[in-house]
Design a protein around this motif. Sequence first.
Motif, short mmCIF file in Angstrom:
data_model
loop_
_atom_site.label_atom_id
_atom_site.label_comp_id
_atom_site.label_asym_id
_atom_site.label_seq_id
_atom_site.Cartn_x
_atom_site.Cartn_y
_atom_site.Cartn_z
N LEU A 137 -13.09 30.78 -35.12
CA LEU A 137 -12.27 31.30 -36.22
C LEU A 137 -13.09 32.20 -37.13
CD1 LEU A 137 -10.09 28.20 -37.20
CD2 LEU A 137 -9.29 30.35 -36.16
N TRP A 138 -14.32 31.79 -37.43
CA TRP A 138 -15.18 32.62 -38.26
C TRP A 138 -15.57 33.91 -37.54
CZ3 TRP A 138 -16.65 33.46 -43.04
CH2 TRP A 138 -16.35 32.51 -44.00
N MET A 139 -15.81 33.84 -36.24
CA MET A 139 -16.13 35.05 -35.48
C MET A 139 -14.94 36.01 -35.51
SD MET A 139 -18.27 33.67 -32.20
CE MET A 139 -20.05 33.51 -32.30
N LEU A 140 -13.73 35.46 -35.41
CA LEU A 140 -12.53 36.28 -35.52
C LEU A 140 -12.47 36.94 -36.90
CD1 LEU A 140 -9.76 37.28 -34.51
CD2 LEU A 140 -8.81 35.09 -35.27
N ARG A 141 -12.78 36.18 -37.92
CA ARG A 141 -12.76 36.70 -39.29
C ARG A 141 -13.75 37.86 -39.46
NH1 ARG A 141 -13.38 32.86 -44.67
NH2 ARG A 141 -12.64 34.43 -46.14
N VAL A 142 -14.94 37.72 -38.91
CA VAL A 142 -15.93 38.80 -38.99
C VAL A 142 -15.44 40.01 -38.19
CG1 VAL A 142 -18.30 39.48 -38.38
CG2 VAL A 142 -17.88 37.26 -39.46
N GLN A 147 -27.41 18.94 -39.29
CA GLN A 147 -28.09 19.77 -40.28
C GLN A 147 -28.29 21.19 -39.78
OE1 GLN A 147 -31.60 17.45 -41.09
NE2 GLN A 147 -30.58 16.25 -42.69
N ALA A 148 -28.69 21.34 -38.53
CA ALA A 148 -28.92 22.67 -37.97
C ALA A 148 -27.61 23.46 -37.90
CB ALA A 148 -29.56 22.56 -36.59
N ALA A 167 -25.43 29.79 -43.65
CA ALA A 167 -26.07 31.12 -43.67
C ALA A 167 -25.06 32.20 -43.28
CB ALA A 167 -27.28 31.14 -42.73
N ALA A 168 -24.22 31.90 -42.31
CA ALA A 168 -23.18 32.86 -41.90
C ALA A 168 -22.24 33.14 -43.07
CB ALA A 168 -22.40 32.33 -40.70
N GLN A 169 -21.81 32.09 -43.74
CA GLN A 169 -20.87 32.25 -44.85
C GLN A 169 -21.52 32.97 -46.03
OE1 GLN A 169 -19.54 28.19 -45.18
NE2 GLN A 169 -18.04 28.44 -43.54
N ASP A 170 -22.79 32.68 -46.31
CA ASP A 170 -23.50 33.39 -47.37
C ASP A 170 -23.59 34.88 -47.06
OD1 ASP A 170 -23.89 31.06 -48.83
OD2 ASP A 170 -25.97 30.77 -48.15
N ASN A 171 -23.95 35.20 -45.82
CA ASN A 171 -24.02 36.61 -45.42
C ASN A 171 -22.65 37.27 -45.48
OD1 ASN A 171 -26.80 37.59 -44.54
ND2 ASN A 171 -26.71 35.55 -43.67
N TRP A 172 -21.62 36.54 -45.08
CA TRP A 172 -20.24 37.03 -45.15
C TRP A 172 -19.90 37.44 -46.59
CZ3 TRP A 172 -15.73 38.36 -42.91
CH2 TRP A 172 -14.57 38.23 -43.64
N ARG A 173 -20.18 36.52 -47.52
CA ARG A 173 -19.86 36.79 -48.93
C ARG A 173 -20.61 38.00 -49.46
NH1 ARG A 173 -19.35 31.16 -48.86
NH2 ARG A 173 -21.55 30.78 -49.26
N ALA A 208 -24.18 37.74 -40.58
CA ALA A 208 -23.27 36.60 -40.52
C ALA A 208 -22.96 36.25 -39.07
CB ALA A 208 -21.99 36.89 -41.29
N PHE A 209 -22.70 37.27 -38.27
CA PHE A 209 -22.34 37.04 -36.87
C PHE A 209 -23.50 36.43 -36.09
CE2 PHE A 209 -20.76 37.81 -32.64
CZ PHE A 209 -19.41 37.57 -32.79
N THR A 210 -24.71 36.87 -36.38
CA THR A 210 -25.89 36.29 -35.71
C THR A 210 -25.98 34.79 -35.98
OG1 THR A 210 -27.08 38.39 -35.76
CG2 THR A 210 -28.42 36.38 -35.56
N HIS A 211 -25.75 34.39 -37.23
CA HIS A 211 -25.77 32.96 -37.56
C HIS A 211 -24.61 32.22 -36.89
CE1 HIS A 211 -29.20 32.89 -40.22
NE2 HIS A 211 -28.75 34.00 -40.77
N LEU A 212 -23.48 32.89 -36.77
CA LEU A 212 -22.34 32.27 -36.07
C LEU A 212 -22.66 32.07 -34.59
CD1 LEU A 212 -19.38 34.16 -37.75
CD2 LEU A 212 -19.98 31.73 -38.03
N GLU A 213 -23.38 33.00 -33.99
CA GLU A 213 -23.78 32.83 -32.59
C GLU A 213 -24.68 31.59 -32.45
OE1 GLU A 213 -23.78 37.28 -30.70
OE2 GLU A 213 -25.44 36.78 -32.05
N ASN A 214 -25.61 31.42 -33.38
CA ASN A 214 -26.47 30.22 -33.35
C ASN A 214 -25.63 28.96 -33.53
OD1 ASN A 214 -28.76 31.80 -33.03
ND2 ASN A 214 -29.22 31.82 -35.21
#
Length: 127
Positions: free
Chosen positions: A52-57, A8-9, A16-22, A29-35
């Motif tokens: 992969l998401w960090m690369l995308r950002v 869940q976490a 949250a990362a994807q929502d911020n990305w959109r 988004a990157f901060t949530h990806l770090e978590n």
Amino acid sequence: MMTTALQQAFAAELDAAQDNWRQGRLDAAFTHLENAHVLGQRRLGWHFHVHLWMLRVGWAKRDQREILGQLWRLFLTPLGHLTGRLPIGNTGGANVNAFTPMPVRKELEEVLRGEGMESKSDNGLGD
């Protein structure tokens, strides 16, 4: 065995990362990806997906350092899992050394402790 709390976490941070990305909030988004990276780095699929998401950002920000850093980490991730050497707490961005363990934020540490993972660092490959 994976705990529901960890699933869940991790999912909450990735969502949250994807929502911020959109919404174009790439730094958030990157901060949530770090978590998500800290929570998911012991699961190969999760770990690779976060990079992969960090690369995308990084690509969206046209941040060459992040792009190159993420390509390097995508290469290292399977090796780190094969050897079992993953530095706990490492947030996974190109702004930190891929081999350096880092302190785990208290709320993330509580989830990981429930998973039976210590926040103490392992030195090693991949982040």
